[in-house]
Write an enzyme that holds these catalytic residues in place. Structure first.
Site, PDB file in Angstrom:
ATOM      1  N   ASP A 138      -3.980  -3.943  -5.990  1.00 37.45           N
ATOM      2  CA  ASP A 138      -3.704  -2.827  -5.079  1.00 37.45           C
ATOM      3  C   ASP A 138      -4.939  -2.466  -4.260  1.00 37.45           C
ATOM      4  O   ASP A 138      -5.346  -1.309  -4.183  1.00 37.45           O
ATOM      5  CB  ASP A 138      -3.206  -1.616  -5.865  1.00 37.45           C
ATOM      6  CG  ASP A 138      -2.532  -0.569  -4.960  1.00 37.45           C
ATOM      7  OD1 ASP A 138      -2.143  -0.929  -3.834  1.00 37.45           O
ATOM      8  OD2 ASP A 138      -2.406   0.587  -5.396  1.00 37.45           O
ATOM      9  N   PRO A 141      -7.498   0.863   1.526  1.00 40.56           N
ATOM     10  CA  PRO A 141      -8.597   1.783   1.865  1.00 40.56           C
ATOM     11  C   PRO A 141      -8.699   2.983   0.934  1.00 40.56           C
ATOM     12  O   PRO A 141      -9.797   3.491   0.708  1.00 40.56           O
ATOM     13  CB  PRO A 141      -8.265   2.203   3.299  1.00 40.56           C
ATOM     14  CG  PRO A 141      -7.495   1.049   3.855  1.00 40.56           C
ATOM     15  CD  PRO A 141      -6.666   0.546   2.706  1.00 40.56           C
TER      16      PRO A 141
END
Length: 647
Positions: A138, A141
């Site tokens: 996963d 940002p």
């Protein structure tokens, strides 16, 4: 959510004081909490009950424990995990700075250098995790935070638990693992068995694409068979180089087999052709450009007590260390700076020798708890003063003074600080002034490198720890002391290195983002464990955190020489010499790879450089002696060896 908050507080009363919710995602809810045992703020993540039930609480906690062993400066460590009634939780340091997501919302497109550094640092973390069979799954940002101007990745523990659950064929209907827009094609298709480290490389490619263009790449389903045009960053930002365009497109390949095989390969592709992770190409002479560069000369001790010289030396070192945190500023190393101690050489000559634009000089007067520190920055081109200041303060203000001087240099030289850099360049490792003073004394004697000085320095480091047991730099001093004492046989090596290892591990526990921690680990692995891979990783990590670290370069050179990797060994040695041109140790050890490679004339040239700086330097005489013998010059070889023994 208020009910959950109160329930958690009742279950964790006395262990963690939960303050407020920080955010929530598909897997967990995050709370800001106080850890009263260690007097620190932490981020406490509560796993969603349905997720915990699918994994199995015991399995999840077991895999979290395994992930907690990851020790890397670009991975946010796991402090703790456990149960809170029906809930499963894990605990990480609280990072008050911004995430990559928040920075991208503010700036839209990041400067090229910042985007590349962030991607390389994340790739370094991924490569380390993949080597421990942990795939993150996963990368986005939101899971990349900034700490001290560097990227750190969070949530490796969940990735470990997911991987084990999939291996055991546990299905998770309705639960999406990963984030749309960053998931690899194999993740999107639900092919759990084919998810490996290359899936993380794809996700990091998406993040890099977004940092550079301000947009996410088209999903694979929209690209068609020929995907290159859809993943070209140059279509949206023409000034970007072609090699970067190729690297991003390869990371975003639809098939895992067409991507980079490892995160390390991706990181290498994100470096300009002349450098890779601080490694300098050996084609042609190497010289650092003079744009923004400074030599910090040793501050003069003006105190009535001559023994207070340790304090003025320490002041100098702290400013050097602070300035090396500024990526766009080149700073002469401690060894080179201290070669001019007490010599009063003209600053213009120093500027010429170091290819430096400015010299900082100053003085320290200490009387009890009072300090008077003067500092002045001089232009090496004409000898004129660029900045000067006098500080009359209390001892408790020492770190603030160091930071003010460092900031003044940065501002005067018009150096651009990277976005995300801390508000201060000087990061105090202790609030105990007595512990700090003891540490400075320890480094003062350790830097002398003779047996009595090493033992005395060790005593001061241990005294600093007695005052502040969590003083990471003092633990690093203990590790370095035992390593050198063991290497030279001043103490039984196995016992000395065992103590060095314990101290280095303690530093890693306290501050894994400290370059000194990884340097100590590298020395132990090189000199005692004979673990080449571990040693290289440690020195490389020290250079990632602190690129202007000539000692890490020269020990990498020694390591590569032992392995017969002579091109890389010579490259590292030349990088060390560029950073530290007047160090007799650096120049002498730069001759060693030439000697082992049979390039005797070049080995002799390096020895002459070292002996020009210090005519009695034993390491240079050692390399000179061996080289002369190989050349058949036995009298010269014996004479050099005899001089070394005498000295």
């Amino acid at each position: 959510m208020d009910d959950l908050l109160e329930e958690l507080r009742s279950h964790l009363d006395g262990r963690y004081g939960i303050e407020r919710e920080l955010g929530r995602g598909g897997m967990a809810t995050v709370f800001l909490a106080e850890d009263p045992r260690h007097n620190r703020q932490v981020a406490l993540k509560i796993l969603r009950p349905e997720v915990a039930s699918l994994f199995g609480a015991e399995r999840f906690l077991r895999e979290i424990q395994i992930a907690a062993r990851l020790t890397h400066p670009h991975i946010l460590p796991l402090h703790d995990s456990g149960r809170a009634g029906p809930y499963v939780y894990y605990v990480m340091p609280y990072v008050p700075g911004e995430s990559l997501r928040s920075r991208m919302r503010r700036e839209h497109q990041l400067p090229l250098d910042d985007a590349l550094q962030t991607a390389r640092e994340v790739a370094s973390a991924l490569g380390y995790a993949h080597s421990h069979d942990i795939v993150h799954r996963d990368i986005k940002p939101e899971n990349i935070l900034f700490l001290g101007g560097h990227a750190v990745v969070v949530d490796f523990g969940i990735g470990r638990a997911i991987g084990v659950a999939e291996e055991e064929n546990i299905t998770m209907p309705g639960l999406t693992i990963g984030t749309p827009g960053y998931m690899s094609p194999e993740q999107t298709a639900g092919h759990a068995a084919s998810v490996d480290g290359r899936s993380d490389i794809y996700s990091l490619g998406c993040v890099l694409y977004e940092m550079l263009t301000g947009e996410r790449p088209d999903p694979p389903a929209l690209r068609g068979a020929a995907s290159s045009g859809h993943t070209s960053v140059r279509r949206r930002r023409e000034a970007l180089p072609e090699w970067l365009d190729y690297a991003v497109q390869r990371a975003l390949a639809r098939l895992p087999a067409d991507r980079f095989a490892t995160a390390a390969q991706f990181a290498a592709a994100l470096a300009p052709s002349a450098t890779t992770m601080g490694r300098v190409s050996v084609s042609g002479p190497f010289r650092v450009p003079p744009s923004a560069s400074v030599v910090v000369l040793p501050f003069t001790n003006m105190s009535a007590d001559a023994e207070a010289e340790y304090f003025s030396d320490g002041m100098t070192e702290e400013i050097i260390n602070a300035l090396t945190r500024v990526d766009s500023l080149r700073v002469a190393s401690r060894t080179s700076s201290f070669a001019f101690k007490g010599k009063g050489q003209d600053v213009r000559a120093i500027g010429e020798q170091f290819n430096a634009s400015a010299v900082l000089e100053g003085s320290v007067r200490r009387a009890g708890n009072r300090l008077r520190i003067t500092a002045q920055l001089v232009n090496t081109a004409d000898g004129y003063h660029m900045w000067g200041e006098r500080f009359d303060r209390e001892m408790s203000d020492i770190f603030a003074i160091q930071d003010e001087i460092s900031r003044a240099i940065v501002n005067t030289l018009k150096v651009r600080l990277k976005a995300g850099t801390d508000a201060t360049l000087v990061r105090p490792q202790t609030e105990d002034m007595e512990a700090y003073t003891l540490y400075l004394k320890g480094r003062y004697y350790w830097n002398k490198r003779y047996e009595v000085g090493l033992h005395r320095g060790l005593e001061y480091f241990q005294a600093a720890i007695a005052k502040d047991p969590e003083y990471a730099l003092a633990h690093a001093g203990i590790a370095d002391s035992f390593s050198v004492l063991g290497f030279y046989g001043f103490l039984p090596p196995d016992a000395a290195f065992a103590k060095a290892r314990m101290a280095a591990e303690r530093v890693m526990d306290l501050d894994p983002g400290l370059a000194e921690a990884h340097f100590s680990r590298g020395m132990i692995a090189l000199w005692n464990e004979w673990n080449w891979e571990k040693s290289e990783d440690a020195f490389r990590m020290a250079l990632t955190i602190k690129p202007q670290n000539s000692e890490a370069n020269i020990f990498l050179s020694q390591l590569y020489t032992m392995q017969g990797r002579f091109t890389e060994a010579i490259s590292e040695a030349r990088q060390a010499q560029a950073l530290d041109p007047v160090s007799p140790l650096i120049n002498a050890m730069a001759g060693y790879p030439y000697y082992i490679a049979g390039r005797y004339e070049e080995a002799m040239e390096q020895c002459r450089k070292a002996l020009d700086i210090d005519p009695g330097f034993p390491v240079a005489l050692w390399v000179q002696s061996m080289t002369a013998v190989e050349q058949g010059n036995f009298e010269e070889g014996v004479a050099a060896a005899a001089s070394g023994v005498t000295l």
